[in-house]
Motif scaffolding. Structure first.
Motif, PDB file in Angstrom:
ATOM      1  N   PHE A 153       8.292   6.686   1.328  1.00  0.00           N
ATOM      2  CA  PHE A 153       7.870   6.739  -0.065  1.00  0.00           C
ATOM      3  C   PHE A 153       6.488   7.389  -0.206  1.00  0.00           C
ATOM      4  O   PHE A 153       6.224   8.120  -1.161  1.00  0.00           O
ATOM      5  CB  PHE A 153       7.832   5.338  -0.664  1.00  0.00           C
ATOM      6  N   LEU A 154       5.599   7.086   0.772  1.00  0.00           N
ATOM      7  CA  LEU A 154       4.256   7.647   0.704  1.00  0.00           C
ATOM      8  C   LEU A 154       4.299   9.175   0.796  1.00  0.00           C
ATOM      9  O   LEU A 154       3.624   9.886   0.034  1.00  0.00           O
ATOM     10  CB  LEU A 154       3.395   7.070   1.831  1.00  0.00           C
ATOM     11  N   ILE A 155       5.127   9.661   1.724  1.00  0.00           N
ATOM     12  CA  ILE A 155       5.244  11.115   1.890  1.00  0.00           C
ATOM     13  C   ILE A 155       5.826  11.754   0.631  1.00  0.00           C
ATOM     14  O   ILE A 155       5.311  12.755   0.119  1.00  0.00           O
ATOM     15  CB  ILE A 155       6.124  11.446   3.114  1.00  0.00           C
ATOM     16  N   VAL A 156       6.901  11.134   0.130  1.00  0.00           N
ATOM     17  CA  VAL A 156       7.522  11.675  -1.081  1.00  0.00           C
ATOM     18  C   VAL A 156       6.553  11.610  -2.260  1.00  0.00           C
ATOM     19  O   VAL A 156       6.464  12.545  -3.075  1.00  0.00           O
ATOM     20  CB  VAL A 156       8.823  10.911  -1.405  1.00  0.00           C
ATOM     21  N   SER A 157       5.816  10.516  -2.352  1.00  0.00           N
ATOM     22  CA  SER A 157       4.869  10.362  -3.457  1.00  0.00           C
ATOM     23  C   SER A 157       3.785  11.429  -3.421  1.00  0.00           C
ATOM     24  O   SER A 157       3.397  11.980  -4.450  1.00  0.00           O
ATOM     25  CB  SER A 157       4.224   8.972  -3.414  1.00  0.00           C
ATOM     26  N   LEU A 158       3.297  11.721  -2.181  1.00  0.00           N
ATOM     27  CA  LEU A 158       2.269  12.747  -2.058  1.00  0.00           C
ATOM     28  C   LEU A 158       2.789  14.117  -2.492  1.00  0.00           C
ATOM     29  O   LEU A 158       2.107  14.877  -3.186  1.00  0.00           O
ATOM     30  CB  LEU A 158       1.748  12.798  -0.620  1.00  0.00           C
ATOM     31  N   LEU A 159       4.021  14.398  -2.046  1.00  0.00           N
ATOM     32  CA  LEU A 159       4.619  15.682  -2.432  1.00  0.00           C
ATOM     33  C   LEU A 159       4.817  15.770  -3.944  1.00  0.00           C
ATOM     34  O   LEU A 159       4.522  16.801  -4.574  1.00  0.00           O
ATOM     35  CB  LEU A 159       5.957  15.876  -1.717  1.00  0.00           C
TER      36      LEU A 159
END
Length: 735
Positions: free
Chosen positions: A371-377
């Motif tokens: 989720f963190l990676i997707v959120s950053l993107l």
């Protein structure tokens, strides 16, 4: 390039314009959009064949506005078009003349005009009964209008009202209920502007110098506010804006006009865009077209109705979940792991978690990194859009998007206009000023405004609203603004010759000759701009910072009053405002002491400008020498300003004119406010001086004599600046 490739390029270039008008047709004039079925003349389509750019009866002409620009008018008339719209209601906003009838002291009629204009030759227009009203001004006055075929009398209906005044003190500003002014709604079906006045024998005007003329006009509701001074000062050439309804097919009573049911099965049906629908007119016979729900654009153009992306307009199309645009609508669903109560939707209320807290924590631990990676993107993708939306709200976008006469540019549009700020015109008080070019090749100046916060939002929106209401040849025109940036950007008309400060007081290498005729014209037209602000605008405005740096000059040296940052709107029940700061050297001493800004404060400042025009000296010059003090001293000693006048214009044929201008400046600078003339008197006296000079000496083409070439490449940044820190105008003088 092959003929096929040329055809493809032309087709792509005209795609955007074709959503407004027919391909190959002119779609703007003087900054006004011309949407089909309106059009200007003929055009050449992508196949090279001539096309009619309008439907019969909807012809528009693009004519010279006598100031080097253009304006649209209804074809074969002088009726100026202010705005044309096809959705959501068919409407044309135009200016029509005020009808008048004037009398002498014995009650004899000295002239009249019934305001008649031929605007309805093909029967497509009706004067909107919902958006306009009839206003009558005068004392002991009856004015009415009529329309339609014969009824029980000569016409189907008569509409008007009557006013009365007991004496010169009866009427009151802002009161329009029968004393000096009355107004009344108009019925549907009105086709012209023809006014009729009551019989003078029944409504005598003997010894009525406080109201020598009667006036009648139809005007859009909310535009006109009664002022007692209008009873004596309204121009006989005054025009007023009003709104016209229009519909397809002939609308005159003697012709057969189709309803939607008949039009859909007949040749020439005009609702040609996919996703368009037919609507029966409510003001007279005929029909018009609209885009269906979920679409917007021009229903009279093939493919003119385009899908609305509801997800980009959350204020109009709410979604408390994940929004997805669809053709003609939009979906709003709860994100994964959330749900909505049965019988409701995410368009109506917030989504709630599907799982209990323990399950959420467990799931969150295992998927946290993902989720963190997707959120950053996602954040990188939406950050810019969110930031622009925040700027838009911070800069007063919710208020300014409702203001007429200005365009709200988005950030991409502004970058295209300025070519990403590629050409700097100069440096202003709040930042750089950039050259811009609109889609119709109009050159504009784009400058930064004040940085807006919660404390300044009202000041900024107030300034923009004031400028949008200033529609006058001698006032710089605000065309639009961009609010999706940290500091809002303002788009102005371009003034190629910079400001009067730089023209008057340039150094010796750039100094150019200024004939007295040109200086007098600049003084007259600057006074006319201030006069309009004081008495002829939609609301009274005091400028508060009149000085040469705030008087811009276009390529023909027509002056434009600029910089309304210190102006305030004054309601009809107030004579002054508080806490307005002007420029020292020009500020009215009474205003400086009391904090009360009045129209006479602008008169004082204009008096200083007038001195600079005839003396060509700044307010402070030499070793602590004040132009005002030195000029007053000259008059006290010699009753003449001769020794102060600019030597360049000291010919004997000019002395009397210069003396009169100097005396007028001294009257403007009087310490007692009540002894100063108002801007109306100032303008009229300057006009009389010019008329006397023309009768005595004639007037040549002094613009050619000056030898200044004003071009977009060398023009001054001061086209929109009041206090430039770096002059950018380069003047060359022909020998």
């Amino acid at each position: 390039m092959s003929p096929l490739l040329i055809l493809i390029v032309l087709s792509l270039a005209s795609t955007a314009a074709s959503l407004i008008g027919k391909p190959g047709c002119q779609t703007t004039c003087g900054g006004v959009r011309i949407p089909y079925p309106f059009g200007i003349g003929t055009g050449i389509g992508v196949d090279g064949v001539n096309v009619n750019c309008s439907l019969p009866g909807f012809e528009i002409s693009c004519v010279n506005n006598r100031r080097g620009g253009h304006m649209p008018v209804l074809a074969n008339t002088e009726i100026e078009v202010l705005n044309l719209s096809v959705m959501p209601r068919p409407e044309a906003r135009v200016r029509l003349p005020v009808a008048w009838s004037c009398y002498n002291s014995t009650g004899g009629n000295t002239g009249n005009s019934y305001g008649t204009v031929d605007l309805n030759r093909t029967g497509v227009y009706r004067i909107s009964d919902t958006e306009n009203e009839l206003v009558v001004l005068g004392c002991n006055t009856l004015v009415y209008t009529n329309s339609g075929p014969p009824g029980r009398s000569d016409y189907s209906f008569y509409t008007g009202c009557m006013t009365y005044c007991n004496d010169s003190g009866s009427a009151q500003d802002g009161k329009c209920a029968g004393i000096g002014c009355c107004h009344v709604d108009i019925p549907p079906g009105l086709t012209d502007n023809w006014m009729q006045f009551g019989d003078p024998t029944s409504f005598p005007h003997v010894n009525q110098e406080f109201s020598p003329c009667d006036y009648g006009f139809i005007v859009e509701k909310g535009y006109y506010t009664f002022r007692v001074s209008d009873l004596t000062t309204m121009s006989l050439k005054q025009t007023m804006p009003l709104r016209l309804d229009w519909a397809i097919r002939a609308r005159n009573i003697s012709s057969v006009s189709m309803s939607c049911a008949e039009a859909k099965t007949s040749p020439g049906y005009t609702c040609v865009s996919q996703h368009s629908e037919c609507v029966n007119s409510t003001n007279g016979p005929g029909y018009f077209c609209n885009c269906t729900r979920g679409y917007e654009g021009n229903p009279y153009i093939v493919h003119g109705c385009t899908n609305i992306n509801e997800c980009e307009r959350p204020e109009d199309y709410p979604c408390y979940g994940v929004c997805e645009d669809t053709e003609g609508s939009y979906d709003c669903k709860c994100p994964r792991g959330k749900q909505i109560n049965s019988g409701s939707s995410a368009k109506e209320q917030q989504c709630s978690p599907k799982f209990p807290l323990a399950a959420q924590l467990a799931l969150g631990t295992s998927l946290g990194v993902s989720f963190l990676i997707v959120s950053l993107l996602c954040a990188l993708m939406v950050r810019q859009k969110r930031k622009m939306n925040e700027y838009f709200k911070k800069n007063g976008g919710s208020i300014l998007k409702k203001v007429e006469n200005i365009k709200i540019f988005d950030k991409d549009e502004l970058n295209k206009i300025t070519r990403n700020n590629s050409e700097v015109l100069g440096q202003g008080g709040f930042g750089k000023v950039y050259k811009g070019i609109l889609a119709d090749n109009t050159i504009v100046a784009v400058k930064a405004s004040i940085e807006v916060n919660d404390a300044r939002k009202e000041d900024f929106t107030n300034e923009v609203i004031i400028q949008s209401q200033m529609i006058h040849t001698n006032i710089i025109k605000l065309l639009g603004c961009c609010l999706e940036v940290d500091v809002p950007m303002l788009v102005y008309e371009f003034a190629a010759n910079g400001n009067l400060q730089d023209i008057l007081h340039a150094d010796a290498s750039r100094r150019v000759p200024l004939p007295l005729e040109l200086r007098l014209d600049i003084a007259i037209e600057s006074a006319e701009g201030l006069r309009y602000m004081h008495s002829s605008a939609k609301r009274t405005v005091r400028h508060g910072d009149v000085k040469p740096a705030n008087i811009l000059l276009d390529d023909k040296f027509v002056p434009k009053i600029s910089d309304f940052g210190t102006s305030k709107l004054l309601t009809v029940d107030k004579d002054f405002t508080m806490f307005v700061v002007g420029s020292m050297g020009y500020i009215d001493p009474v205003f400086h002491k009391t904090g009360h800004l009045t129209k006479k404060s602008d008169v004082y400042s204009f008096g200083v400008v007038l001195l600079e025009l005839i003396c060509r000296k700044p307010t402070i010059y030499g070793e602590n020498l004040s132009l005002i003090i030195e000029f007053q001293k000259a008059y006290e000693e010699e009753d003449s300003g001769r020794k102060m006048f600019d030597k360049e214009i000291m010919g004997e044929e000019n002395i009397s004119t210069l003396e009169e201008m100097g005396k007028l400046a001294m009257e403007c600078l009087r310490e007692k406010v009540e002894e100063r003339p108002d801007m109306k008197e100032v303008a009229e006296r300057l006009v009389m001086l010019r008329r006397a000079r023309k009768q005595a000496y004639g007037q040549g083409n002094y613009i050619d004599e000056i030898g200044i070439e004003a071009s977009p490449k060398s023009a001054s940044s001061n086209a929109t600046l009041s206090t430039p820190s770096t002059p950018a105008t380069k003047h060359t003088s022909n020998p």
